[in-house]
Design an enzyme around this catalytic site. Structure first.
Site, PDB file in Angstrom:
ATOM      1  N   GLN A 102      -4.309   2.761   3.173  1.00 24.34           N
ATOM      2  CA  GLN A 102      -4.719   1.381   3.449  1.00 24.34           C
ATOM      3  C   GLN A 102      -3.972   0.893   4.686  1.00 24.34           C
ATOM      4  O   GLN A 102      -2.734   0.868   4.700  1.00 24.34           O
ATOM      5  CB  GLN A 102      -4.426   0.446   2.269  1.00 24.34           C
ATOM      6  CG  GLN A 102      -5.042  -0.927   2.517  1.00 24.34           C
ATOM      7  CD  GLN A 102      -4.699  -1.971   1.473  1.00 24.34           C
ATOM      8  OE1 GLN A 102      -3.509  -2.239   1.242  1.00 24.34           O
ATOM      9  NE2 GLN A 102      -5.694  -2.582   0.873  1.00 24.34           N
ATOM     10  N   TYR A 195      -4.304 -11.635   5.135  1.00 20.29           N
ATOM     11  CA  TYR A 195      -3.732 -10.910   6.261  1.00 20.29           C
ATOM     12  C   TYR A 195      -4.656 -11.085   7.476  1.00 20.29           C
ATOM     13  O   TYR A 195      -5.633 -11.815   7.411  1.00 20.29           O
ATOM     14  CB  TYR A 195      -3.520  -9.435   5.893  1.00 20.29           C
ATOM     15  CG  TYR A 195      -2.606  -9.243   4.695  1.00 20.29           C
ATOM     16  CD1 TYR A 195      -1.695 -10.228   4.322  1.00 20.29           C
ATOM     17  CD2 TYR A 195      -2.668  -8.095   3.917  1.00 20.29           C
ATOM     18  CE1 TYR A 195      -0.867 -10.062   3.223  1.00 20.29           C
ATOM     19  CE2 TYR A 195      -1.836  -7.927   2.807  1.00 20.29           C
ATOM     20  CZ  TYR A 195      -0.946  -8.916   2.457  1.00 20.29           C
ATOM     21  OH  TYR A 195      -0.133  -8.763   1.359  1.00 20.29           O
ATOM     22  N   CYS A 365      -0.929  -1.969 -19.803  1.00 18.70           N
ATOM     23  CA  CYS A 365      -0.262  -3.012 -19.014  1.00 18.70           C
ATOM     24  C   CYS A 365      -0.270  -4.279 -19.867  1.00 18.70           C
ATOM     25  O   CYS A 365      -1.275  -4.581 -20.519  1.00 18.70           O
ATOM     26  CB  CYS A 365      -1.048  -3.240 -17.731  1.00 18.70           C
ATOM     27  SG  CYS A 365      -0.492  -4.676 -16.798  1.00 18.70           S
ATOM     28  N   CYS A 368       2.398  -8.859 -17.454  1.00 15.21           N
ATOM     29  CA  CYS A 368       3.575  -9.736 -17.452  1.00 15.21           C
ATOM     30  C   CYS A 368       4.011 -10.050 -16.021  1.00 15.21           C
ATOM     31  O   CYS A 368       4.919 -10.840 -15.816  1.00 15.21           O
ATOM     32  CB  CYS A 368       4.719  -9.074 -18.209  1.00 15.21           C
ATOM     33  SG  CYS A 368       5.344  -7.597 -17.385  1.00 15.21           S
ATOM     34  N   CYS A 371       5.925  -6.418 -12.163  1.00 17.30           N
ATOM     35  CA  CYS A 371       5.743  -5.528 -10.999  1.00 17.30           C
ATOM     36  C   CYS A 371       5.625  -6.330  -9.716  1.00 17.30           C
ATOM     37  O   CYS A 371       6.384  -6.130  -8.765  1.00 17.30           O
ATOM     38  CB  CYS A 371       4.500  -4.661 -11.196  1.00 17.30           C
ATOM     39  SG  CYS A 371       2.980  -5.556 -11.580  1.00 17.30           S
TER      40      CYS A 371
HETATM   41  C1  LIG Z   1       2.748  -4.587  -7.311  1.00 17.78           C
HETATM   42  C2  LIG Z   1       1.448  -4.819  -6.617  1.00 17.78           C
HETATM   43  C3  LIG Z   1       1.351  -4.638  -5.248  1.00 17.78           C
HETATM   44  C4  LIG Z   1       0.117  -4.821  -4.596  1.00 17.78           C
HETATM   45  N1  LIG Z   1       0.007  -4.521  -3.268  1.00 17.78           N
HETATM   46  C5  LIG Z   1      -1.215  -4.515  -2.683  1.00 17.78           C
HETATM   47  C6  LIG Z   1      -1.396  -3.968  -1.386  1.00 17.78           C
HETATM   48  O1  LIG Z   1      -0.473  -3.411  -0.780  1.00 17.78           O
HETATM   49  N2  LIG Z   1      -2.639  -4.034  -0.834  1.00 17.78           N
HETATM   50  C7  LIG Z   1      -3.709  -4.580  -1.501  1.00 17.78           C
HETATM   51  O2  LIG Z   1      -4.803  -4.630  -0.961  1.00 17.78           O
HETATM   52  N3  LIG Z   1      -3.558  -5.071  -2.757  1.00 17.78           N
HETATM   53  C8  LIG Z   1      -2.364  -5.021  -3.367  1.00 17.78           C
HETATM   54  N4  LIG Z   1      -2.233  -5.418  -4.673  1.00 17.78           N
HETATM   55  C9  LIG Z   1      -3.425  -5.859  -5.429  1.00 17.78           C
HETATM   56  C10 LIG Z   1      -4.060  -4.686  -6.192  1.00 17.78           C
HETATM   57  O3  LIG Z   1      -4.586  -3.735  -5.309  1.00 17.78           O
HETATM   58  C11 LIG Z   1      -5.194  -5.166  -7.135  1.00 17.78           C
HETATM   59  O4  LIG Z   1      -6.214  -5.679  -6.352  1.00 17.78           O
HETATM   60  C12 LIG Z   1      -4.727  -6.225  -8.120  1.00 17.78           C
HETATM   61  O5  LIG Z   1      -3.515  -5.856  -8.716  1.00 17.78           O
HETATM   62  C13 LIG Z   1      -5.753  -6.456  -9.201  1.00 17.78           C
HETATM   63  O6  LIG Z   1      -6.013  -5.268  -9.888  1.00 17.78           O
HETATM   64  P1  LIG Z   1      -5.386  -4.962 -11.366  1.00 17.78           P
HETATM   65  O7  LIG Z   1      -5.805  -6.098 -12.241  1.00 17.78           O
HETATM   66  O8  LIG Z   1      -6.023  -3.663 -11.777  1.00 17.78           O
HETATM   67  O9  LIG Z   1      -3.922  -4.890 -11.204  1.00 17.78           O
HETATM   68  C14 LIG Z   1      -1.014  -5.253  -5.325  1.00 17.78           C
HETATM   69  C15 LIG Z   1      -0.888  -5.454  -6.696  1.00 17.78           C
HETATM   70  C16 LIG Z   1       0.312  -5.227  -7.353  1.00 17.78           C
HETATM   71  C17 LIG Z   1       0.377  -5.401  -8.843  1.00 17.78           C
END
Ligand SMILES: Cc1cc2nc3c(=O)[nH]c(=O)nc-3n(C[C@H](O)[C@H](O)[C@H](O)COP(=O)(O)O)c2cc1C
Length: 714
Positions: A102, A195, A365, A368, A371
């Protein structure tokens, strides 16, 4: 069966073995120079071993250190990054995985620019900085840590010049080419989350009047030019796509879905092989849990489905998607791939376990937000339920290696700390006996599961995992000194939870005053054994009937039943607005109770990771819960609670609050009796979890894990 989720798929020229994608996550493991080293390799290799069809890396800075969010982010800005990136692609391929990088430029949130004294680049200088309207709900320590991460002084924001934009497009194109030559399988441009591309796309942030501002075609120009430049750099056969915001929540004049759809069409025309559908909101406050770290299960799936209906390229859906939901989305043609973020921190083996038909063994998960709280402070990611995450390099091999000596391990207490200790000790080959004085396992996790649903999945996972193990579980048994001797215990781990500090509040002995434990016992039918107060006959009979009919066996059943009946009054005062108090307040307010929380400190639920706190406090406020801060309860009568609080002008006021039920969630104290008892049997116990002070689920699990890991290592 998850056949749809596990079926193969193609993005451009890239064939993937299944449709599960590890979502990009900035885990901040890099050591401060943007380079890939062993810990980064170990983190990604573990996820590749877990069987996902595709891994998308964390956001990787195309101009590192320029435009980066953190020194711990990965960089791809010149050829000196190539050896590390090559090793990363190889490590994932060696495990049978596929990996896309990415690429990002962080625009207004490029903290490394502000730390190092460079200007922040935006489409245009904003008229006013974002100011939260409500309370910040952050502790002083958290604010200081965020301030440190943002760097000294006030950053200068500059409107991007044509030269800046040319540099940015060039940096993305050469980064894409570099990634290709390093062996990556694809490139995702990060055009979401506030961004640089997303700022240009957003009418709220982009007020330019040149060819990059105004109409959407102009605002999308930077993204489309970059896609075209990257395509030229990597050629037609290399998968290239972008992640966009379907919506910018809570931002007047921000991105709306109709425009996001048009942006996706423009991206497709500019050569994108797929679209990844996320969303965004201002990052300070509850909005953060709407976008990008969505709290609502499947919060963005309708956006993905609508995009899929309008585009001819594959659509990647994300946002709290369970395997079941993901499978149905694929089956119904509403998405092509399913990205999962937090679940892949909790259990990177999720895809492999689905394939092996071991759904119940996937560690869930618990949402919480531990992370994602860490990057706010420029700290490495941590997972509350999986201590291995982001520590794979140091811990994976230790966990997998069976102990040289098989020890007899006695564990006292079947709460989260004891359960994790039992799991890990057994995994490492020890003989484990677990004593739990209640008739069910779970301890504090049961109350936590009652009031916050995701915790129940964790409880179920522990129960399932331990039922498949050789741990000898002795329910309803209080451990005696003789047990230490009979089990020939080499190691005794005490995880028996904390004692309750006796309340000094006048009136706290009254029958309508509960503490967290007695409330749990009351709701789950454990009244006769552990509830010391006399319940009135009718509610006691009802609870007994519920228990007899098996309606109170699981937290889900209690939650359901308690929507219809709960043996407590309408006006509830909760004394103590920590994690337990706030989760209880939400539970009770959802069941129609008028709830007031009285808390001593300035910030409620300070033990929660702050994004979870933002969500929880937002939700309780929406439900009409009154939060009285900096207040101390002095007396409880049959119908009222007297508290004293400090007003904004520093004066104190005393208030009588109507309350027919009072719940005290106050103080825990370390439990010292049991350790002394064990010592009499000649064994020095290891005390973990709440019996050493309250650490909640994260503290308990990490304690249990490390205590068990260290057995037999010396
Ligand atoms: C610790 C953490 C770091 C993340 N860093 C990024 C990132 O670098 N780039 C990005 O596009 N999204 C980032 N996200 C968002 C995730 O890609 C994802 O879209 C979001 O967590 C929702 O998905 P989930 O419900 O499966 O966690 C991050 C999420 C978490 C939890």
């Amino acid at each position: 069966m998850f056949d749809h989720l596990l079926s193969s798929v193609r993005i451009g020229s890239l064939d993937l073995k299944n449709r599960i994608v590890v979502a990009p996550m900035g885990v901040e493991i890099a050591e401060g120079d943007g380079r890939v080293r062993e810990p980064v390799l170990a983190y990604y290799a573990e996820r590749a071993r877990g069987g996902a069809g595709l891994i998308i890396t964390e956001n990787t800075s195309v101009g590192y250190p320029k435009g980066a969010n953190s020194a711990h982010e990965l960089g791809v800005s010149d050829d000196s990054f190539l050896p590390g990136l090559r090793a990363l692609a190889e490590a994932v391929h060696a495990e049978g995985g596929r990996i896309a990088i990415q690429l990002a430029h962080h625009g207004k949130v490029a903290r490394l620019d502000s730390q190092q004294g460079r200007d922040l680049i935006m489409p245009s200088v904003p008229e006013a900085h974002f100011r939260p309207t409500g309370p910040l709900d952050l502790t002083l320590d958290e604010m200081r840590a965020m301030g440190r991460a943002a760097g000294p002084g006030h950053p200068t924001i500059r409107s991007a010049t044509p030269e800046d934009l040319e540099e940015i497009v060039g940096a993305f194109a050469s980064a894409a080419q570099r990634a290709q030559s390093a062996g990556f399988d694809g490139v995702e441009l990060h055009a979401a989350h506030g961004y640089i591309f997303s700022e240009f796309l957003s009418p709220a942030w982009n007020r330019r009047t040149d060819m990059y501002g105004g109409a959407l075609e102009n605002r999308a120009r930077l993204l489309c030019d970059t896609l075209v430049a990257c395509r030229e750099a990597v050629g037609n056969d290399f998968p290239l796509w972008c992640r966009v915001d379907a919506q910018e929540f809570r931002q007047p004049g921000g991105i709306v879905f109709e425009e996001a759809l048009k942006t996706a069409r423009l991206a497709e025309k500019a050569g994108a092989d797929a679209i990844h559908v996320s969303a965004y909101a201002p990052p300070l406050g509850a909005g953060f849990t709407e976008g990008p770290i969505v709290h609502t299960p499947g919060g963005y799936v309708d956006y993905a489905a609508q995009m899929k209906a309008q585009l001819s390229i594959p659509v990647i859906a994300v946002g709290r998607i369970s395997p079941e939901l993901g499978d149905s989305l694929i089956r119904d043609g509403r998405a092509d791939l399913i990205a999962m973020g937090r679940p892949m921190l909790a259990d990177p083996e999720l895809p492999a376990k689905l394939k092996r038909r071991e759904r119940g063994s996937i560690r869930p998960c618990v949402y919480c937000y531990t992370c994602v709280a860490q990057p706010f402070f420029d700290r490495r990611v941590r997972c509350a339920v999986n201590p291995l995450t982001a520590n794979e390099n140091e811990l994976s091999d230790r966990l997998k290696k069976r102990s040289r000596e098989r020890k007899n391990v006695v564990i006292v207490g079947g709460g989260p700390a004891g359960l994790e200790a039992a799991r890990v000790a057994c995994l490492r080959g020890h003989k484990v006996t677990l004593f739990e004085q209640q008739s069910q396992l779970g301890g504090t996790l049961r109350l936590a599961a009652l009031v916050y649903r995701p915790n129940e999945e964790l409880l179920d996972w522990f129960l399932e995992t331990l039922s498949q193990s050789d741990v000898d579980i002795r329910l309803g048994q209080t451990m005696q000194v003789s047990d230490v001797v009979n089990c020939a215990a080499d190691v005794v781990i005490i995880a028996s939870g904390s004692g309750r500090e006796p309340s000094t509040i006048k009136g706290s002995e009254k029958s309508h005053v509960f503490d967290g434990d007695s409330l749990r016992a009351l709701l789950s039918g454990g009244v006769d054994s552990s509830e010391r107060r006399e319940l009135k006959l009718f509610p006691r009979a009802l609870v007994a009937v519920g228990r007899f009919l098996g309606l109170l066996r699981t937290p889900a059943q209690v939650r359901w039943l308690s929507r219809w009946y709960m043996p407590m009054g309408q006006k509830v005062a909760i004394v103590g607005g920590g994690l337990v108090g706030i989760e209880l307040a939400e539970f009770l307010a959802e069941r129609g109770r008028r709830v007031t929380v009285i808390e001593k400190s300035k910030v409620a639920a300070s033990e929660m990771a702050h994004p979870r706190r933002w969500r929880a406090l937002h939700d309780v406020r929406e439900l009409g819960v009154t939060l009285v801060m900096e207040a101390t309860v002095e007396e409880i009568t049959d119908t009222q609670v007297l508290y004293e609080r400090i007003l904004d002008n520093g004066q104190k006021e005393r208030v009588w609050l109507e309350a027919d039920t009072v719940i005290q969630t106050l103080g825990s104290i370390p439990n010292s009796e049991l350790p002394d008892l064990v010592r009499t049997a000649g064994v020095e116990p290891i005390c973990i979890g709440d019996c050493t002070g309250v650490g909640y689920i994260e503290g308990a699990i990490h304690d249990g894990f490390h205590a068990a890991l260290s057995i037999g290592e010396d």
